[in-house]
Design an enzyme around this catalytic site. Structure first.
Site, PDB file in Angstrom:
ATOM      1  N   GLN A  36     -84.746 -60.025  42.153  1.00  0.00           N
ATOM      2  CA  GLN A  36     -84.971 -58.718  41.554  1.00  0.00           C
ATOM      3  C   GLN A  36     -85.955 -58.841  40.392  1.00  0.00           C
ATOM      4  O   GLN A  36     -85.833 -59.716  39.543  1.00  0.00           O
ATOM      5  CB  GLN A  36     -83.654 -58.122  41.071  1.00  0.00           C
ATOM      6  N   TYR A  92     -78.342 -59.465  54.737  1.00  0.00           N
ATOM      7  CA  TYR A  92     -79.617 -59.593  54.027  1.00  0.00           C
ATOM      8  C   TYR A  92     -79.328 -60.259  52.669  1.00  0.00           C
ATOM      9  O   TYR A  92     -79.766 -59.803  51.620  1.00  0.00           O
ATOM     10  CB  TYR A  92     -80.300 -58.235  53.821  1.00  0.00           C
ATOM     11  N   GLU A  98     -78.904 -64.223  56.205  1.00  0.00           N
ATOM     12  CA  GLU A  98     -80.269 -64.059  55.719  1.00  0.00           C
ATOM     13  C   GLU A  98     -81.211 -64.735  56.698  1.00  0.00           C
ATOM     14  O   GLU A  98     -80.948 -65.831  57.180  1.00  0.00           O
ATOM     15  CB  GLU A  98     -80.394 -64.681  54.321  1.00  0.00           C
ATOM     16  N   ASP A 153     -77.916 -55.294  51.712  1.00  0.00           N
ATOM     17  CA  ASP A 153     -79.049 -55.011  50.837  1.00  0.00           C
ATOM     18  C   ASP A 153     -80.315 -55.185  51.657  1.00  0.00           C
ATOM     19  O   ASP A 153     -81.055 -56.162  51.503  1.00  0.00           O
ATOM     20  CB  ASP A 153     -79.019 -55.969  49.643  1.00  0.00           C
ATOM     21  N   CYS A 203     -83.264 -49.686  48.090  1.00  0.00           N
ATOM     22  CA  CYS A 203     -84.409 -49.492  47.192  1.00  0.00           C
ATOM     23  C   CYS A 203     -85.311 -48.366  47.666  1.00  0.00           C
ATOM     24  O   CYS A 203     -86.366 -48.140  47.063  1.00  0.00           O
ATOM     25  CB  CYS A 203     -85.198 -50.786  47.035  1.00  0.00           C
TER      26      CYS A 203
END
Length: 414
Positions: free
Chosen positions: A234, A266, A290, A343, A370
Site C-alpha cells: 500500500q 489476492y 496469491e 483484496d 480500490c
C-alpha cells in the site's frame, strides 16, 4: 467552450452538458463555470475536455497543492496524479463518497450513505491532513528521451519536468533527483519503506532480474512484513495499518469460526491474513492465495506465527475452481463456516470468482476494494446469489486524487 459543471463522475472527471451532449471535463468542481478545451470527440454520446480557465470558481477551489498540476499551466504540461489537488480536502472526500454512493445504487442495487474517512494522524505522522500531502511512499519518475525525469502529464505519456513532489513523504522529496538526467533508463523509482532508509532505483529493464531481488521490511503495528523492494505494498504511509484495523472491525466475530477454511484471496505478502490472525489468535486456520510466486514465498514466512496458516501460489479463479471440484464433504462444510477476505486488483473480483464463491457459500465476505464501480458491480453479483451488504467503510488513502478505498462485509442470507 463555456461549460457549467454539474456533478462528479467516476475517474476524477466532472459532468457538464453542451447542446444536449455530455461533456466530461477535468480540473473542475461542481457548481463552477469554466472555459474548457475539447480534446476527444471520438464518441457520439460524449466528449472529453479539460479546463483552461475558471470563470466562476467554487468556494471549495484552492491553490493547487502541486504547482506543476495547476490549471494555470497548459493541459499538456500539467503533471498527472493529483487530479483533485485543486479541491479543498473535505470536499474531495465528499466527492469520493458521492461517486461510491452512486456506483452502489447503479450497479449494486444498494442505497447507502457513505462517509470517506481520513487516515488517522497517529498512523501517518508525516502527512499534512489539511493539505493531503506527504503520504506517498512510492513514486515512479519516468525518463524522457533527453534523460530528464518527471511524472507523466495527465492523460498522456509525455514526461513533465517538475520541481517538487508534494504528495511524497519527506524522505522521498529529499531523495528525488528532479534536476538530474538518466539517459538510457526507463524510469527512476523512489521507495521509502517504514523500516530502513529510502532508496532510489534506476530501472533499466522491466524484465525480472535473475539475481536475487532486493527485499525491504514494512512494519504494521508490532509486526514486520518482508517483501521484494519492487513488490506491491500500500502506497500511503498509513494505509496498511488503516486496512488492518478496518478488517479487524468489519469481521463479525460472532460469525467467525477459527477452525473453518478461512481464506485471504489476492493475499499478497500476507497483510490481511495477518490481520485476521492477530485478531483471532495463533490457532486460526487461514489460507492466503496469491498468483505472484515471490509474494507467496514472503507470505509463507510472514505468516509463520500461525500454525494454521499457509500460503498458496495460484490464480484465484483457478484455485476456487479446483476447490469447488475437489473438496470433500468435510472441507465444504468448513468452507460454508468460513470468513473470506479478498483484496482484488482494481478491476475487481469479477463474475467468475463471484460465482465460485457463491457456490462454495462462505458465511461472510470481507471485500477490500480500490475501485468503487468494480466493488458495486461485484456487490450486485453477490446480491443476486443471496449475499447482502451489511457494513461498509471508506477511506481516503489517496488524498488529492480521485481514488478511494472501501472495505465491505457481505453475509449469505439465503
Amino acid at each position: 467552450m463555456t461549460l457549467d459543471v454539474e456533478r462528479v463522475a467516476h475517474g476524477g472527471i466532472f459532468v457538464a452538458h453542451h447542446e444536449g451532449r455530455v461533456v466530461f471535463v477535468a480540473d473542475a468542481i461542481p457548481g463552477e463555470r469554466v472555459v474548457a478545451r475539447i480534446f476527444d470527440q471520438s464518441k457520439d454520446r460524449f466528449w472529453r475536455a479539460e479546463t483552461i480557465e475558471v470563470l466562476e470558481a467554487s468556494p471549495d477551489r484552492r491553490r493547487h497543492v502541486w504547482a506543476e498540476a495547476s490549471v494555470e499551466r497548459a493541459p499538456e504540461h500539467r503533471a498527472g496524479g493529483a487530479e483533485f489537488g485543486h479541491v479543498e480536502i473535505t470536499r474531495q472526500r465528499a466527492l469520493k463518497a458521492e461517486v461510491l454512493v452512486d456506483a452502489l445504487a447503479r450497479f449494486g442495487g444498494v442505497e447507502r450513505d457513505v462517509v470517506v474517512e481520513p487516515v488517522s494522524a497517529s498512523l501517518a505522522p508525516d502527512v499534512d491532513l489539511d493539505a493531503g500531502t506527504g503520504w506517498r511512499t512510492r513514486v515512479r519518475l519516468h525518463v524522457a528521451a533527453d534523460g530528464s525525469v518527471g511524472p507523466y502529464a495527465a492523460r498522456s505519456h509525455t514526461v513533465v519536468p517538475v520541481a517538487s513532489l508534494p504528495l511524497a513523504v519527506p524522505a522521498l522529496t529529499a531523495l528525488a533527483p528532479l534536476g538530474e538526467r538518466f539517459a538510457g533508463a526507463r524510469a527512476v523509482d523512489l521507495i521509502a519503506p517504514s523500516v530502513g532508509d529510502a532508496a532510489l532505483v534506476v530501472v533499466d529493464d522491466e524484465r525480472m532480474p535473475r539475481a536475487p531481488r532486493p527485499t525491504i521490511v514494512e512494519r504494521v503495528g508490532d509486526r514486520d512484513f518482508t517483501l521484494d523492494r519492487d513488490g506491491f505494498w500500500q502506497v500511503h504511509s498509513g494505509a496498511a495499518a488503516t486496512l488492518t484495523s478496518a478488517v479487524h472491525d468489519l469481521i463479525d466475530a460472532e460469525g467467525f469460526d477459527p477452525r473453518a477454511a478461512n481464506h485471504d484471496l489476492y493475499g499478497g505478502v500476507g497483510l490481511l491474513a495477518a490481520a485476521v490472525g492477530d485478531r483471532f489468535g495463533d490457532a486460526v486456520r487461514i489460507t492466503s492465495v496469491e498468483s505472484d510466486a515471490r509474494a507467496t514465498e514472503h507470505a509463507g514466512a510472514n505468516l509463520a506465527d500461525w500454525v494454521g496458516a499457509r500460503a498458496v501460489t495460484a490464480r484465484v479463479d483457478r484455485y476456487l475452481d479446483e476447490l469447488a471440484t475437489s473438496a470433500g464433504r468435510a472441507e465444504l462444510t468448513r468452507l460454508a463456516d468460513a470468513t473470506i477476505v479478498l483484496d482484488p486488483p482494481r478491476s475487481g473480483a469479477g463474475r467468475a470468482v463471484v460465482d465460485r464463491l457463491a457456490e462454495l457459500r462462505p458465511r461472510q465476505l470481507v471485500y477490500v476494494a480500490c475501485d468503487p464501480v468494480a466493488l458495486a458491480r461485484d456487490v450486485g453479483l453477490l446480491r443476486a446469489h443471496g449475499y447482502e451488504l451489511e457494513a461498509l467503510r471508506a477511506f481516503d488513502l489517496f488524498p488529492n486524487t480521485h481514488h478511494v478505498e472501501a472495505v465491505a462485509r457481505l453475509r449469505a442470507i439465503v
